[in-house]
Motif scaffolding. Structure first.
Motif, PDB file in Angstrom:
ATOM      1  N   LEU A 284     141.870 -44.567  86.676  1.00  0.00           N
ATOM      2  CA  LEU A 284     142.349 -43.950  87.964  1.00  0.00           C
ATOM      3  C   LEU A 284     143.679 -43.974  87.788  1.00  0.00           C
ATOM      4  CD1 LEU A 284     140.290 -45.756  90.549  1.00  0.00           C
ATOM      5  CD2 LEU A 284     139.740 -43.502  89.447  1.00  0.00           C
ATOM      6  N   MET A 285     144.488 -42.704  87.581  1.00  0.00           N
ATOM      7  CA  MET A 285     146.003 -42.496  87.264  1.00  0.00           C
ATOM      8  C   MET A 285     146.698 -42.015  88.462  1.00  0.00           C
ATOM      9  SD  MET A 285     147.994 -43.017  84.591  1.00  0.00           S
ATOM     10  CE  MET A 285     146.842 -42.839  83.033  1.00  0.00           C
ATOM     11  N   ASP A 286     147.649 -42.804  88.595  1.00  0.00           N
ATOM     12  CA  ASP A 286     148.589 -42.087  89.872  1.00  0.00           C
ATOM     13  C   ASP A 286     149.460 -41.304  88.765  1.00  0.00           C
ATOM     14  OD1 ASP A 286     149.906 -41.448  92.124  1.00  0.00           O
ATOM     15  OD2 ASP A 286     151.286 -43.589  91.858  1.00  0.00           O
ATOM     16  N   VAL A 287     150.245 -40.244  89.523  1.00  0.00           N
ATOM     17  CA  VAL A 287     151.118 -39.209  89.135  1.00  0.00           C
ATOM     18  C   VAL A 287     152.337 -39.797  89.052  1.00  0.00           C
ATOM     19  CG1 VAL A 287     152.031 -37.091  89.463  1.00  0.00           C
ATOM     20  CG2 VAL A 287     149.575 -37.232  89.636  1.00  0.00           C
ATOM     21  N   ARG A 288     153.146 -40.193  90.236  1.00  0.00           N
ATOM     22  CA  ARG A 288     154.240 -40.615  90.328  1.00  0.00           C
ATOM     23  C   ARG A 288     154.412 -42.229  90.191  1.00  0.00           C
ATOM     24  NH1 ARG A 288     156.695 -37.186  95.487  1.00  0.00           N
ATOM     25  NH2 ARG A 288     156.906 -35.168  94.375  1.00  0.00           N
ATOM     26  N   MET A 289     154.889 -42.742  89.078  1.00  0.00           N
ATOM     27  CA  MET A 289     155.209 -44.061  88.607  1.00  0.00           C
ATOM     28  C   MET A 289     156.451 -44.264  88.013  1.00  0.00           C
ATOM     29  SD  MET A 289     151.430 -45.459  87.529  1.00  0.00           S
ATOM     30  CE  MET A 289     151.098 -43.933  86.365  1.00  0.00           C
ATOM     31  N   PRO A 290     157.136 -45.261  88.055  1.00  0.00           N
ATOM     32  CA  PRO A 290     158.378 -45.578  87.388  1.00  0.00           C
ATOM     33  C   PRO A 290     158.351 -45.665  86.019  1.00  0.00           C
ATOM     34  CG  PRO A 290     157.741 -47.645  88.230  1.00  0.00           C
ATOM     35  CD  PRO A 290     156.670 -46.622  89.184  1.00  0.00           C
ATOM     36  N   GLY A 291     159.528 -45.262  85.207  1.00  0.00           N
ATOM     37  CA  GLY A 291     159.375 -45.098  83.876  1.00  0.00           C
ATOM     38  C   GLY A 291     158.276 -44.029  83.210  1.00  0.00           C
ATOM     39  N   MET A 292     157.439 -44.280  82.729  1.00  0.00           N
ATOM     40  CA  MET A 292     156.452 -43.273  82.295  1.00  0.00           C
ATOM     41  C   MET A 292     155.318 -42.604  83.392  1.00  0.00           C
ATOM     42  SD  MET A 292     153.583 -43.308  79.193  1.00  0.00           S
ATOM     43  CE  MET A 292     154.694 -43.694  77.971  1.00  0.00           C
TER      44      MET A 292
END
Length: 219
Positions: free
Chosen positions: A52-60
């Protein structure tokens, strides 16, 4: 058992999804990540079935993390993007990066469970609002020159790919072509193998990018 990794920079979101998934006997939350780089590292270590992957995250961010995980080949996890309506502009890039579908963050528990199971089984998951955004983006961009070649497909396989891209399920395709559902599954499997695609979501992208399906023809 479906092993899941949850990647989101908000602790509340990670914890909430993890607690929900833990209520199901066929799910195992293998790990969580607060950014894309951590998600890639954890997935390579733990080898989950679904992320389950969020789009906006710090760094990558989630799209680059998806690209790295999808590039691992057939053995990599299937990525289910966590999104909100104001993030629909990322749909096209995420699909091209290798995401298998999208899930809204305000999803109900039952929808979450269904989504994880669908993605783990290799099917596509595109909410209607996301699909509309995707279609409009394909219409704007038009066929891409680097699109995969389709001549290797038989006429029937090409027909099945076109129907998949138009959003029909296997039972609906079977009814349209007057064949069994098992026959449709065989055709879909051959299309994926011939074009080197992971799942139905990538098949949809290939159909549009090759120009096989033109959005305005069925809008």
């Amino acid at each position: 058992m479906i092993r899941v990794v949850i990647a989101d920079d908000h602790l509340v979101v990670r914890t909430g999804f993890a607690e929900l998934l833990d209520t199901q006997p066929d799910f195992e939350v293998a790990g969580t990540a607060a950014d894309g780089a951590e998600a890639v590292r954890i997935c390579r270590e733990l080898v989950p079935d679904v992320v389950l992957m969020d789009v906006r995250m710090p760094g990558m961010g989630g799209i680059e993390a998806t690209r790295q995980l999808a590039g691992a080949g057939a053995g990599g996890p299937r990525v289910l993007i966590l999104t909100t309506f104001d993030l629909d502009e990322y749909v096209y890039d995420a699909l091209r990066a290798g995401a298998s579908g999208f899930l809204l963050k305000d999803v109900t528990a039952e929808r979450l469970f269904d989504a994880v199971r669908v993605i783990a089984a290799g099917e596509a998951l595109l909410a209607p609002a996301v699909t509309r955004r995707l279609i409009s983006e394909f219409a704007r961009l038009g066929p891409r020159s680097e699109a995969p070649a389709l001549p290797t497909l038989t006429p029937r396989e090409t027909q099945v790919l076109r129907l998949v891209a138009e959003g029909l399920s296997n039972p609906e395709i079977a009814a349209r072509l007057v064949v069994t559902e098992e026959t449709v599954k065989t055709h879909v499997s051959r299309v994926l193998n011939k074009l080197g695609l992971r799942d139905r979501t990538q098949a949809v992208v290939a159909a549009y990018e090759s120009g096989l399906v033109v959005p305005r023809s069925w809008s």
